[in-house]
Design an enzyme around this catalytic site. Structure first.
Site, PDB file in Angstrom:
ATOM      1  N   GLU A  82       0.809  -1.219   0.000  1.00  0.00           N
ATOM      2  CA  GLU A  82       0.000   0.000   0.000  1.00  0.00           C
ATOM      3  C   GLU A  82       0.844   1.272   0.000  1.00  0.00           C
ATOM      4  O   GLU A  82       0.326   2.362  -0.238  1.00  0.00           O
ATOM      5  CB  GLU A  82      -0.932   0.000   1.218  1.00  0.00           C
ATOM      6  CG  GLU A  82      -2.061  -1.025   1.095  1.00  0.00           C
ATOM      7  CD  GLU A  82      -2.948  -1.091   2.323  1.00  0.00           C
ATOM      8  OE1 GLU A  82      -2.492  -0.672   3.404  1.00  0.00           O
ATOM      9  OE2 GLU A  82      -4.082  -1.571   2.208  1.00  0.00           O
ATOM     10  N   GLU A 113       6.815 -22.300   7.140  1.00  0.00           N
ATOM     11  CA  GLU A 113       7.277 -21.482   8.260  1.00  0.00           C
ATOM     12  C   GLU A 113       8.301 -22.200   9.127  1.00  0.00           C
ATOM     13  O   GLU A 113       8.942 -21.585   9.989  1.00  0.00           O
ATOM     14  CB  GLU A 113       6.099 -21.055   9.133  1.00  0.00           C
ATOM     15  CG  GLU A 113       5.449 -22.167   9.923  1.00  0.00           C
ATOM     16  CD  GLU A 113       4.375 -21.645  10.866  1.00  0.00           C
ATOM     17  OE1 GLU A 113       4.477 -21.954  12.072  1.00  0.00           O
ATOM     18  OE2 GLU A 113       3.470 -20.932  10.413  1.00  0.00           O
TER      19      GLU A 113
END
Length: 275
Positions: A82, A113
């Site tokens: 953004e 992960e």
């Protein structure tokens, strides 16, 4: 047996969720969410130190990296993605990296992960250096992907920060500037996409927005470097110009079309403005 993640895995304060009415569910979730801002407030001194380090590094040409897995990784990517449209900065100023690669943004990648070495490989693909800053994000604070990335970053004299929702977490031990947002048990036990995720997003909003402001990517309270990528943003740009230059919309629209950005218009039309 003690739990590995005592804060994020604690039992919900609510029972029999499946027996609640819709209103009870929504009200209870909202009541838990209300707690998050107060918890973040206590961490502002730590967030401030991290912001100042990021600003100092980026002024020298450094970049900001977020690394995380699952929800935490996605939140980092959201914040990073953004910044270019909001502040008109290059895509490589703030970079979000998720365990498992871009495909993990939409679909979970099993065991991604758990690879303690992969984050450093991912960071190295960007030629990361001591000018950069790495923030590891993990609600549990114990994600191997994030721990390994932060550890290697520090070994290479790269400034590090962390955002976790457990006290004395493992990623905090690998961060120069740890931020621990202890939001307590989730409404749905263990669902860290809820309060934990909200706290991480709020913290990243604070960090990236403050960094961009201190780097001069706004004017007053306006996003004068935003990308004019749709009609709504073009109209917002026109309104900014009208307000700052005290001219009508038609003239403002013509100037924006000519100069391509709000900042360029203000610089061209009013030399006295410190933009």
């Amino acid at each position: 047996m003690s739990k590995v993640n005592p804060d994020t895995e604690r039992e919900s304060l609510y029972s029999n969720l499946d027996k609640m009415s819709t209103n009870e569910l929504l009200t209870s979730i909202n009541n838990e969410d209300k707690k998050v801002a107060d918890i973040i407030e206590k961490q502002i001194p730590n967030i401030e130190k991290l912001v100042d380090v990021i600003v100092s590094k980026m002024k020298l040409g450094g970049r900001l990296f977020y690394i995380g897995a699952g929800t935490s990784g996605r939140i980092g990517i959201l914040d990073a993605s953004e910044c270019p449209p909001t502040f008109g900065v290059p895509d490589n100023w703030i970079i979000g990296i998720i365990a498992g690669g871009d495909s993990a943004i939409r679909k979970a990648v099993e065991n991604a992960e758990d690879d303690i070495d992969q984050a450093w490989r991912d960071l190295s693909a960007y030629d990361i250096s001591s000018l950069d800053v790495v923030i590891g994000i993990a609600a549990s604070g114990n994600t191997p992907y994030v721990i390994g990335g932060l550890k290697k970053a520090r070994e290479n004299n790269i400034a590090t920060g962390s955002i976790s929702c457990n006290s004395a977490s493992l990623i905090s031990k690998q961060a120069d500037h740890p931020i621990e947002l202890i939001v307590g048990p989730e409404f749905l036990t263990g669902s860290t996409r809820m309060k934990a995720g909200t706290s991480q997003k709020l913290a990243l909003n604070m960090i990236s927005t403050s960094v961009m402001i201190k780097l001069g990517r706004i004017y007053g309270n306006k996003m004068i470097d935003m990308q004019l990528s749709n009609k709504k943003l073009v109209q917002r740009g026109v309104e900014m110009i009208v307000e700052e230059l005290k001219i009508d919309e038609k003239k403002a629209s013509e100037l924006l079309k000519k100069h391509k950005s709000v900042r360029a218009v203000l610089l061209a039309e009013n030399k006295n403005l410190e933009v």
